[in-house]
Design a protein around this motif. Structure first.
Motif, mmCIF file in Angstrom:
data_model
loop_
_atom_site.group_PDB
_atom_site.id
_atom_site.type_symbol
_atom_site.label_atom_id
_atom_site.label_comp_id
_atom_site.label_asym_id
_atom_site.label_seq_id
_atom_site.Cartn_x
_atom_site.Cartn_y
_atom_site.Cartn_z
ATOM 1 N N ILE A 1 -6.107 -60.132 67.628
ATOM 2 C CA ILE A 1 -5.223 -60.926 66.768
ATOM 3 C C ILE A 1 -6.038 -61.639 65.697
ATOM 4 O O ILE A 1 -5.670 -61.646 64.515
ATOM 5 C CB ILE A 1 -4.419 -61.934 67.608
ATOM 6 N N MET A 2 -7.156 -62.229 66.095
ATOM 7 C CA MET A 2 -7.994 -62.943 65.137
ATOM 8 C C MET A 2 -8.572 -61.995 64.086
ATOM 9 O O MET A 2 -8.608 -62.319 62.904
ATOM 10 C CB MET A 2 -9.109 -63.687 65.880
ATOM 11 N N GLY B 1 -6.209 -59.518 57.177
ATOM 12 C CA GLY B 1 -5.073 -59.841 56.316
ATOM 13 C C GLY B 1 -5.454 -60.816 55.219
ATOM 14 O O GLY B 1 -5.047 -60.651 54.054
ATOM 15 N N LEU B 2 -6.225 -61.828 55.561
ATOM 16 C CA LEU B 2 -6.682 -62.790 54.559
ATOM 17 C C LEU B 2 -7.575 -62.116 53.530
ATOM 18 O O LEU B 2 -7.460 -62.351 52.332
ATOM 19 C CB LEU B 2 -7.432 -63.947 55.227
ATOM 20 N N GLN C 1 -7.627 -58.918 52.665
ATOM 21 C CA GLN C 1 -6.832 -58.008 51.840
ATOM 22 C C GLN C 1 -5.929 -58.751 50.860
ATOM 23 O O GLN C 1 -5.583 -58.221 49.814
ATOM 24 C CB GLN C 1 -6.004 -57.079 52.724
ATOM 25 N N SER C 2 -5.558 -59.982 51.196
ATOM 26 C CA SER C 2 -4.680 -60.753 50.316
ATOM 27 C C SER C 2 -5.399 -61.203 49.047
ATOM 28 O O SER C 2 -4.756 -61.581 48.079
ATOM 29 C CB SER C 2 -4.146 -61.989 51.048
ATOM 30 N N GLY C 3 -6.730 -61.191 49.076
ATOM 31 C CA GLY C 3 -7.506 -61.650 47.926
ATOM 32 C C GLY C 3 -7.834 -63.133 47.970
ATOM 33 O O GLY C 3 -8.576 -63.638 47.128
ATOM 34 N N ILE C 4 -7.315 -63.845 48.951
ATOM 35 C CA ILE C 4 -7.551 -65.289 49.027
ATOM 36 C C ILE C 4 -9.033 -65.612 49.243
ATOM 37 O O ILE C 4 -9.527 -66.629 48.766
ATOM 38 C CB ILE C 4 -6.677 -65.945 50.124
ATOM 39 N N MET C 5 -9.743 -64.708 49.913
ATOM 40 C CA MET C 5 -11.159 -64.957 50.184
ATOM 41 C C MET C 5 -11.994 -64.943 48.902
ATOM 42 O O MET C 5 -13.065 -65.526 48.856
ATOM 43 C CB MET C 5 -11.706 -63.924 51.167
ATOM 44 N N ASP C 6 -11.467 -64.286 47.860
ATOM 45 C CA ASP C 6 -12.170 -64.249 46.577
ATOM 46 C C ASP C 6 -12.001 -65.549 45.800
ATOM 47 O O ASP C 6 -12.672 -65.758 44.792
ATOM 48 C CB ASP C 6 -11.656 -63.087 45.722
ATOM 49 N N ARG C 7 -11.093 -66.413 46.259
ATOM 50 C CA ARG C 7 -10.805 -67.650 45.523
ATOM 51 C C ARG C 7 -11.296 -68.909 46.230
ATOM 52 O O ARG C 7 -11.098 -70.011 45.725
ATOM 53 C CB ARG C 7 -9.301 -67.758 45.281
ATOM 54 N N ILE C 8 -11.937 -68.752 47.390
ATOM 55 C CA ILE C 8 -12.408 -69.942 48.093
ATOM 56 C C ILE C 8 -13.667 -70.478 47.424
ATOM 57 O O ILE C 8 -14.469 -69.711 46.904
ATOM 58 C CB ILE C 8 -12.665 -69.678 49.598
ATOM 59 N N PRO C 9 -13.826 -71.809 47.404
ATOM 60 C CA PRO C 9 -15.048 -72.369 46.811
ATOM 61 C C PRO C 9 -16.260 -72.032 47.674
ATOM 62 O O PRO C 9 -16.168 -71.963 48.893
ATOM 63 C CB PRO C 9 -14.787 -73.880 46.791
ATOM 64 N N LEU C 10 -17.374 -71.830 47.021
ATOM 65 C CA LEU C 10 -18.621 -71.527 47.703
ATOM 66 C C LEU C 10 -19.532 -72.743 47.679
ATOM 67 O O LEU C 10 -19.298 -73.697 46.924
ATOM 68 C CB LEU C 10 -19.299 -70.335 47.026
ATOM 69 N N VAL C 11 -20.569 -72.711 48.470
ATOM 70 C CA VAL C 11 -21.539 -73.801 48.498
ATOM 71 C C VAL C 11 -22.056 -74.032 47.079
ATOM 72 O O VAL C 11 -22.456 -73.089 46.398
ATOM 73 C CB VAL C 11 -22.704 -73.468 49.451
ATOM 74 N N GLY C 12 -22.001 -75.276 46.635
ATOM 75 C CA GLY C 12 -22.490 -75.632 45.306
ATOM 76 C C GLY C 12 -21.426 -75.619 44.227
ATOM 77 O O GLY C 12 -21.646 -76.128 43.142
ATOM 78 N N ASP C 13 -20.257 -75.030 44.512
ATOM 79 C CA ASP C 13 -19.173 -75.034 43.526
ATOM 80 C C ASP C 13 -18.615 -76.446 43.368
ATOM 81 O O ASP C 13 -18.617 -77.236 44.311
ATOM 82 C CB ASP C 13 -18.025 -74.124 43.970
ATOM 83 N N SER C 14 -18.134 -76.735 42.182
ATOM 84 C CA SER C 14 -17.472 -78.016 41.937
ATOM 85 C C SER C 14 -15.994 -77.892 42.287
ATOM 86 O O SER C 14 -15.373 -76.865 42.043
ATOM 87 C CB SER C 14 -17.604 -78.413 40.468
ATOM 88 N N LEU C 15 -15.464 -78.925 42.875
ATOM 89 C CA LEU C 15 -14.043 -78.966 43.197
ATOM 90 C C LEU C 15 -13.323 -79.848 42.192
ATOM 91 O O LEU C 15 -13.911 -80.772 41.639
ATOM 92 C CB LEU C 15 -13.835 -79.536 44.603
#
Length: 76
Positions: free
Chosen positions: A26-27, A33-34, A36-50
């Motif tokens: 399940i995990m 699924g996450l 394939q959704s493309g959401i992982m391409d939009r997460i902030p990375l270490v050092g990114d500004s929020l």
């Protein structure tokens, strides 16, 4: 001294040895699924500004990131 990544990897491997196969499936499906959704391409990375943000603390008071940053580095 172990890095945080090394420690988390050890915890993850220990969990995989103990967790029921159904739970792991399940995990893994949810992870895929996450991804394939493309959401992982939009997460902030270490050092990114929020962007500026404010969140409630445990007592319901609004705490602004800028206020915390004025006192030192902020880990989210």
């Amino acid at each position: 001294m172990n890095t945080l990544k090394e420690r988390l990897d050890r915890i993850r491997e220990g969990f995989k040895k103990q967790a029921p196969p159904e739970a792991l499936a399940i995990m893994e499906s949810a992870r895929q699924g996450l991804e394939q959704s493309g959401i992982m391409d939009r997460i902030p990375l270490v050092g990114d500004s929020l962007p500026a943000f404010a969140l409630p603390d445990t007592e319901g008071n609004t705490v602004e990131a800028a206020g915390l940053l004025s006192r030192g580095p902020l880990v989210v």
